[in-house]
Enzyme design. Structure first.
Site, short mmCIF file in Angstrom:
data_model
loop_
_atom_site.label_atom_id
_atom_site.label_comp_id
_atom_site.label_asym_id
_atom_site.label_seq_id
_atom_site.Cartn_x
_atom_site.Cartn_y
_atom_site.Cartn_z
N CYS A 262 0.83 -1.20 0.00
CA CYS A 262 0.00 0.00 0.00
C CYS A 262 0.87 1.27 0.00
O CYS A 262 1.53 1.54 -0.99
CB CYS A 262 -0.97 -0.05 1.18
N HIS B 272 -3.76 -5.21 0.57
CA HIS B 272 -3.21 -5.65 1.87
C HIS B 272 -3.24 -7.17 1.99
O HIS B 272 -4.29 -7.74 2.29
CB HIS B 272 -4.03 -5.04 3.01
N GLU C 206 -2.09 -8.94 4.30
CA GLU C 206 -2.17 -9.35 5.71
C GLU C 206 -3.61 -9.45 6.21
O GLU C 206 -3.87 -10.03 7.26
CB GLU C 206 -1.36 -8.39 6.58
#
Ligand code: XMP
Length: 509
Positions: free
Chosen positions: A79, A167, A169
């Protein structure tokens, strides 16, 4: 400690999650603020740049110095990290005009690209940005797109440097773990050797070396962190670890005796100190929640210091600090405003002049549990709900008396035993009862009664920062409520708390 992966933090709310995902791959990683790079970067095999609340076009935005990283070790920008590199090396980043928040699906993946191995087109990714990389520099290659985001991922030619605007994660990025594994294992060739047993072996030998024949004092609380810390130290130095377990009179029913027995069974060198009266005296007449916490914190330090001074020649104080506390204290943003300042009261009194040892300071809570299980600690002890340091004092609204503590202990025990019996205990993050400072009217026989109201609270959460009430079965609540009112003298009404955090908090004070 094996250093493998460095995560540079630019203040994203997701930075900790990146670290957790990496650890789930059995790879050790550390988070460092972007403006405090570790001195020796050569020990890291890969670097990840986190997201940030800043736009990289903002003059105030973080300006990391990547000169010793980019092109030298495999690097993944997530990002903001991706946008920063695109912006700095000749691309164009602008505010996005299409929706770039929430779920999206990959619509293009470059053939043969290692970062996307075993990830199919249409894979869902999670976007959360208001800027977008409009164009990438010439020596960058686009390696993935979504319908709305052309440059969803890029690679810098001739280097193992990558940027992704989504993202990986976040749970909603379905193949996020696979992408991180591709980057860390396939591209950066980081070993997947971070396991609980490796941690135990390494930590025990480090503790042996650090402490030698010195004596260590540790305050046990009955909680998971101090128990696991004590077990590690016990493995390393045996009887030179002196544990102190203080009964502040505000623990759950029979907790002091049963936990003390358990500690003894585990072979720990532990002294139980019943300081109930000292705490009760200090709390007399105090209703203000912060004053209560202060009184308890101060009494704890006094009692602990008295006991610790009986251990001759102790040089170390061990603490059960875990990684989220460490990250919090070194965060780019400074300590988060959402954490109450009174948490983890106690700590090391200045005058004790002991060196601190914190064997769990690099572990997340779930890793602490895994390490505990690896060392054979009873699963019931490891699975215990969190319990606040000031104990029942912050669940008795208003002033504290021994009688109120007794009533609340009885109520709490019925609730918690019930959760266990109904196999609900492990589905709940934390549960307890609160004694309200009002009398409510009731009838018993022909008589009106004015007795206490108790509230039951059970929440689900992953870290205590946010929480939601648990939808416990009605027939369970009904049974528990009946038992409480029938068995606990002084209580004639039970209510169930259905507030979420935020805006409420888990505790009532
Ligand atoms: P809140 O009430 O802030 O609680 O939503 C979040 C978590 O912190 C615990 N808590 C405390 N723990 N000392 C502690 O050691 C305190 O003063 C304290 N206050 C709240 C609470 O039980 C929950 O797990």
């Amino acid at each position: 400690m094996q250093k493998n992966v460095l995560i540079l933090d630019f203040g994203s709310q997701y930075t900790q999650l990146i670290a957790r995902r990496v650890r789930e791959l059995n790879i050790y990683c550390e988070i460092h603020p972007f403006n405090k790079l570790p001195e020796d970067l050569s020990v890291f095999k890969a670097v990840i740049l986190s997201g940030s609340p800043f736009s990289c076009r903002n003059p105030e935005a973080p300006q990391p110095d990547l000169s010793n990283i980019k092109g030298k070790v495999p690097l993944l920008g997530v990002c903001f990290g991706a946008q920063f590199m695109a912006h700095n090396y000749g691309g164009e980043v602008a505010s996005s005009d299409t929706r770039e928040f929430g779920r999206a699906n990959l619509s293009f993946i470059k053939d043969g690209e290692m970062l996307f191995e075993n990830i199919l087109e249409q894979s869902q990714v999670w976007m959360s940005h208001s800027d977008s990389i409009k164009s990438i520099p010439e020596h960058f290659t686009r390696i993935a797109s979504t319908t709305d985001v052309l440059n969803a991922a890029y690679k810098i030619e001739g280097e193992d440097t990558y940027g992704i605007q989504f993202h990986p994660e976040v749970y909603h990025s379905t193949d996020g773990a696979q992408l991180l594994e591709n980057f860390l294992v396939k591209i950066a060739k980081v070993p997947q050797s971070w396991t609980p047993s490796a941690f135990v072996d390494m930590t025990v030998s480090e503790l042996k070396e650090k402490i030698g024949a010195d004596k260590v004092i540790l305050g046990l609380s009955g909680g998971v962190d101090s128990t696991v810390a004590a077990t590690l130290l016990h493995k390393a130095i045996g009887k030179n670890l002196h544990c102190i377990f203080v009964n502040n009179g505000l623990l759950r029913k029979n907790e002091f005796e049963s936990v003390l027995d358990q500690y003894k069974d585990m072979g720990l060198n532990v002294k139980g100190v019943d300081a109930t009266d000292r705490f009760m005296d200090a709390l007399k007449g105090i209703s203000d929640p912060e004053q209560k916490r202060k009184a308890i914190g101060n009494s704890f330090i006094e009692v602990f210091d008295d006991e610790a001074s009986l251990v001759e020649d102790a040089t170390f104080l061990a603490q059960g600090t875990i990684y989220p506390d460490v990250i919090e204290s070194i965060s780019v943003n400074g300590p988060s405003a959402t954490i109450k300042s009174h948490h983890n009261v106690g700590g090391l009194p200045e005058f004790m002049k002991l060196k601190v040892v914190e064997p769990l300071r690099m572990l997340f809570k779930d890793e602490v549990r895994r390490v505990g299980a690896e060392m054979g600690i009873d699963s019931k002890l490891l699975g215990r709900h969190p319990f606040p340091g000031p104990g029942l004092a912050i669940r008795i609204l208003g002033d504290i008396t021994k009688e109120k503590v007794r009533i609340l202990q009885e109520v709490d025990a019925i609730f918690i035993d019930g959760l266990r019996e109904w196999h609900l205990y492990d589905k709940v993050w934390q549960a307890g009862a609160i004694l309200l400072p009002v009398d409510s009217v009731g009838v018993m026989g022909d008589e009106r009664t004015y007795e206490k109201v108790v509230a039951l609270r059970a929440v689900e959460s992953t870290d205590g920062m946010t929480a939601d009430w648990v939808d416990l079965p009605y027939n369970f609540l009904q049974k528990v409520s009946n038992q409480i009112i029938n068995r606990v003298k002084g209580v004639n009404r039970v209510v169930y708390d259905i507030s979420s955090k935020p805006p409420a908090t888990i505790e009532w004070e």
